[in-house]
Design an enzyme around this catalytic site. Structure first.
Site, short mmCIF file in Angstrom:
data_model
loop_
_atom_site.label_atom_id
_atom_site.label_comp_id
_atom_site.label_asym_id
_atom_site.label_seq_id
_atom_site.Cartn_x
_atom_site.Cartn_y
_atom_site.Cartn_z
N ASP A 109 0.84 -1.19 0.00
CA ASP A 109 0.00 0.00 0.00
C ASP A 109 0.88 1.25 0.00
O ASP A 109 1.91 1.30 0.67
CB ASP A 109 -0.92 -0.01 1.23
CG ASP A 109 -2.09 0.95 1.09
OD1 ASP A 109 -3.23 0.46 1.00
OD2 ASP A 109 -1.86 2.17 1.05
N ASN A 121 -12.81 -3.05 2.70
CA ASN A 121 -13.72 -1.91 2.82
C ASN A 121 -14.68 -1.94 1.64
O ASN A 121 -14.25 -2.12 0.50
CB ASN A 121 -12.92 -0.61 2.83
CG ASN A 121 -11.98 -0.51 4.01
OD1 ASN A 121 -12.29 -0.99 5.10
ND2 ASN A 121 -10.81 0.08 3.80
N GLN A 160 -14.61 2.62 1.30
CA GLN A 160 -13.85 2.15 0.14
C GLN A 160 -13.50 3.35 -0.73
O GLN A 160 -14.39 4.13 -1.09
CB GLN A 160 -14.70 1.15 -0.65
CG GLN A 160 -13.98 0.60 -1.89
CD GLN A 160 -14.86 -0.40 -2.66
OE1 GLN A 160 -16.01 -0.67 -2.29
NE2 GLN A 160 -14.30 -0.93 -3.72
N HIS A 206 -10.41 -5.23 -3.42
CA HIS A 206 -9.09 -5.51 -2.85
C HIS A 206 -9.23 -5.81 -1.37
O HIS A 206 -10.16 -5.35 -0.71
CB HIS A 206 -8.14 -4.32 -3.06
CG HIS A 206 -8.66 -3.02 -2.53
ND1 HIS A 206 -9.58 -2.26 -3.21
CD2 HIS A 206 -8.41 -2.37 -1.36
CE1 HIS A 206 -9.87 -1.19 -2.49
NE2 HIS A 206 -9.18 -1.22 -1.37
N HIS A 256 -7.03 -5.67 2.23
CA HIS A 256 -5.85 -5.18 2.93
C HIS A 256 -5.35 -6.31 3.83
O HIS A 256 -6.11 -6.85 4.63
CB HIS A 256 -6.20 -4.00 3.83
CG HIS A 256 -6.73 -2.79 3.11
ND1 HIS A 256 -5.97 -1.66 2.88
CD2 HIS A 256 -7.95 -2.53 2.58
CE1 HIS A 256 -6.71 -0.77 2.26
NE2 HIS A 256 -7.92 -1.26 2.06
P1 5GP Z 1 -9.66 1.44 0.29
O1 5GP Z 1 -9.67 2.77 0.96
O2 5GP Z 1 -10.41 1.49 -1.03
O3 5GP Z 1 -10.04 0.30 1.14
O4 5GP Z 1 -8.14 1.13 -0.05
C1 5GP Z 1 -7.44 1.72 -1.10
C2 5GP Z 1 -5.99 1.66 -0.72
O5 5GP Z 1 -5.24 1.84 -1.90
C3 5GP Z 1 -5.56 2.76 0.26
O6 5GP Z 1 -5.03 2.15 1.42
C4 5GP Z 1 -4.52 3.55 -0.51
O7 5GP Z 1 -3.43 3.96 0.29
C5 5GP Z 1 -4.09 2.59 -1.60
N1 5GP Z 1 -3.70 3.21 -2.86
C6 5GP Z 1 -4.38 4.16 -3.54
N2 5GP Z 1 -3.73 4.46 -4.67
C7 5GP Z 1 -2.62 3.68 -4.70
C8 5GP Z 1 -1.55 3.54 -5.63
O8 5GP Z 1 -1.49 4.19 -6.68
N3 5GP Z 1 -0.58 2.63 -5.33
C9 5GP Z 1 -0.62 1.88 -4.18
N4 5GP Z 1 0.39 1.03 -3.99
N5 5GP Z 1 -1.62 1.99 -3.30
C10 5GP Z 1 -2.60 2.88 -3.55
#
Ligand code: 5GP
Ligand code: ZN
Length: 114
Positions: free
Chosen positions: A29, A87, A94, A100, A102
């Site tokens: 992440d 999420n 999300q 995805h 985590h």
């Molecule tokens: P969500 O908030 O949808 O559960 O998780 C999305 C995750 O993707 C977040 O923890 C965020 O830090 C990560 N993320 C967003 N954009 C990028 C990216 O371009 N590269 C990487 N490696 N992680 C990303």
């Protein structure tokens, strides 16, 4: 499609990949919330957990992904335990609309989540 994770999967945006096969990609992440924090991402674009339609393809893919968690946790040396988080939607906070999970570890987690 304007999906950041599809672009990472296609190699158009760099990522720190820790595992890859024909069905899933696992990368660190960008904003880690624990000393070990990777995202386990199916290569096929599925918007969220709520977009799964119960098809045999979806069930096979998710069963495969879940079956890989132990192996990825082993690779990251999370022998003291870990947390797997998905999420979903607005209340689930999300932020990337590509399914995805985590995988977080190497610190003590708390409950309940924020
Ligand atoms: P969500 O908030 O949808 O559960 O998780 C999305 C995750 O993707 C977040 O923890 C965020 O830090 C990560 N993320 C967003 N954009 C990028 C990216 O371009 N590269 C990487 N490696 N992680 C990303
Ligand atoms: Zn996508």
């Amino acid at each position: 499609m304007d999906c950041i994770f599809c672009k990472i999967i296609a190699g158009e945006i760099p990522a720190d990949v820790v595992y890859e096969d024909d069905q899933i990609l696992v990368f660190r992440d960008l904003a880690p919330q624990a000393p070990a924090h990777v995202l386990i991402v199916p290569k096929r674009h599925i918007a969220s957990l709520d977009a799964l339609d119960g098809s045999s393809e979806d069930r096979e893919l998710l069963g495969y992904l879940m079956g890989k968690v132990r192996e990825i946790a082993g690779q990251l040396e999370l022998s003291e335990g870990y947390r797997l988080v998905c999420n979903c939607g607005e209340y689930g906070q999300q932020t990337v609309q590509h399914l995805h999970f985590h995988l977080l570890g190497k610190r003590q987690m708390a409950w309940p989540p924020g």
